[in-house]
Design a protein around this motif. Structure first.
Motif, mmCIF file in Angstrom:
data_model
loop_
_atom_site.group_PDB
_atom_site.id
_atom_site.type_symbol
_atom_site.label_atom_id
_atom_site.label_comp_id
_atom_site.label_asym_id
_atom_site.label_seq_id
_atom_site.Cartn_x
_atom_site.Cartn_y
_atom_site.Cartn_z
ATOM 1 N N GLY A 21 0.938 -1.330 -0.089
ATOM 2 C CA GLY A 21 0.153 0.021 0.086
ATOM 3 C C GLY A 21 0.911 1.230 -0.023
ATOM 4 O O GLY A 21 0.576 2.298 -0.698
ATOM 5 N N TYR A 22 2.158 1.036 0.781
ATOM 6 C CA TYR A 22 2.828 2.277 0.953
ATOM 7 C C TYR A 22 3.689 2.380 -0.465
ATOM 8 O O TYR A 22 3.591 3.553 -1.191
ATOM 9 C CB TYR A 22 4.061 2.234 1.877
ATOM 10 C CG TYR A 22 4.840 3.372 1.834
ATOM 11 C CD1 TYR A 22 4.730 4.488 2.604
ATOM 12 C CD2 TYR A 22 6.241 3.247 1.376
ATOM 13 C CE1 TYR A 22 5.514 5.443 2.572
ATOM 14 C CE2 TYR A 22 7.284 4.198 1.541
ATOM 15 C CZ TYR A 22 6.798 5.217 1.992
ATOM 16 O OH TYR A 22 7.641 6.454 2.257
ATOM 17 N N THR A 23 4.267 1.533 -0.922
ATOM 18 C CA THR A 23 4.942 1.490 -2.360
ATOM 19 C C THR A 23 4.113 1.935 -3.532
ATOM 20 O O THR A 23 4.502 2.887 -4.221
ATOM 21 C CB THR A 23 5.784 0.404 -2.505
ATOM 22 O OG1 THR A 23 4.840 -0.772 -2.751
ATOM 23 C CG2 THR A 23 6.750 0.011 -1.414
ATOM 24 N N ASP A 24 2.825 1.263 -3.743
ATOM 25 C CA ASP A 24 2.265 1.494 -4.830
ATOM 26 C C ASP A 24 1.447 2.883 -4.732
ATOM 27 O O ASP A 24 1.120 3.538 -5.952
ATOM 28 C CB ASP A 24 0.758 0.506 -4.875
ATOM 29 C CG ASP A 24 1.327 -0.730 -5.092
ATOM 30 O OD1 ASP A 24 2.489 -0.894 -5.628
ATOM 31 O OD2 ASP A 24 0.564 -1.821 -5.173
ATOM 32 N N ASN A 25 1.462 3.831 -3.548
ATOM 33 C CA ASN A 25 0.926 5.043 -3.723
ATOM 34 C C ASN A 25 1.779 5.835 -4.116
ATOM 35 O O ASN A 25 1.465 7.045 -4.743
ATOM 36 C CB ASN A 25 0.756 5.471 -1.954
ATOM 37 C CG ASN A 25 -0.872 5.305 -1.700
ATOM 38 O OD1 ASN A 25 -1.805 6.248 -2.211
ATOM 39 N ND2 ASN A 25 -1.220 4.433 -0.916
#
Length: 296
Positions: A21-25
């Motif tokens: 979720g963090y990296t894809d944002n």
């Protein structure tokens, strides 16, 4: 490896969702400068370097026990992702995401009717609750159903098959081996996509999905590296989670990826979830809780 450890699997897949979720944002930063296929190729190259450096230090096993099975599973998962990304070219993002998130439903069907697994009512209810939560988070655009919607649903079915294959086809493989296989498949598809966009001389203005090769800035390179390392760790956690419990249980925990991405969007960019999105998240958490309690 074949013992069921539902709670541990839930924690591993939950941590996978938080990292992804963090990296894809931050893909939005990368998408401003390079195309999808170049991103996949560069991310795989960076992940390969990271694995090569980490493997001897951490004692990780990369060599497959059954190379053919690992290649088959990697190809299935790679094609699933290509269905997802390809559908983004002509369908709204919520509809494509909903198609991919049919995977837990297909896990139930394949596990029951292909591999003869016994699926209880609790798991069926949990899958239904989780999918309802996904639809609430994604919003009304999901309902614009047409023939093209079959593409992301096919991606969901192949994604489900790839997750089942972790235990059915590759029971002796390490999580590192399976993670490396997945990234190799994505790198191959990235190379093919880059070759095609270069051959047709696709301009920068063609957009993220069809953009040809471009030279990224230092900022984009940094976030590609973060993506490479973060997704390498995250996918490894997800693979291990599937190895620890039955796929029909583990797949339900993957629903958490969507609320995790939404919450990171709120923290990082101030994109506060709507009331229906909060309700959808609650349904997903309830689905996961049902499986954990039932597993224990």
């Amino acid at each position: 490896m074949n013992d069921n450890h539902t709670l541990k699997a839930a924690l591993l897949i939950g941590l996978y969702a938080v990292i992804i979720g963090y990296t894809d944002n931050h893909v939005r930063v990368i998408a401003n400068e390079i195309g999808l296929w170049q991103f996949h190729l560069m991310r795989t190259a960076m992940a390969a370097v990271a694995l090569a450096l980490a493997a001897p230090i951490l004692g990780l096993r990369l060599r497959p026990v059954n190379a053919r099975a690992v290649a088959a599973r990697s190809a299935v998962h790679g094609v699933a992702m290509m269905c997802y990304f390809g559908a983004l070219g002509f369908l709204p993002v919520p509809q494509v995401s909903a198609g991919l998130f049919t995977a837990p439903i297909f896990v139930l069907l394949i596990s029951r009717f292909v591999y003869g697994a016994q699926i209880g009512p609790v798991r069926m209810i949990a899958v239904g609750l989780g999918f309802a939560g996904v639809l609430m988070i994604l919003g009304p655009q999901v309902m614009n159903i047409g023939p093209a919607a079959a593409v992301p649903v096919l991606g969901g079915a192949l994604y489900a098959l790839g997750n089942i294959a972790l235990r059915e086809w590759c029971p002796q493989e390490s999580a590192t081996t399976m993670t490396a296989g997945f990234f190799a498949a994505m790198g191959v598809f990235g190379l093919i996509g880059m070759g095609l966009t270069a051959a047709f001389n696709m301009p920068f203005e063609a957009g993220y999905l069809l953009r040809g090769p471009a030279w990224p800035s230092g900022t984009a390179l940094w976030w590609i590296a973060v993506q490479a390392v973060g997704s390498l760790v995250a996918v490894g956690l997800m693979v291990r989670g599937y190895q620890l419990t039955e796929p029909s249980r583990a797949s339900i925990f993957e629903y958490v990826a969507l609320p995790a991405a939404a919450l990171w969007g709120w923290v990082l960019f101030g994109e506060a979830p709507l009331a229906r999105e909060w309700l959808g998240m609650g349904l997903i958490w309830l689905a996961g809780l049902l499986i954990v309690l039932r597993g224990r």
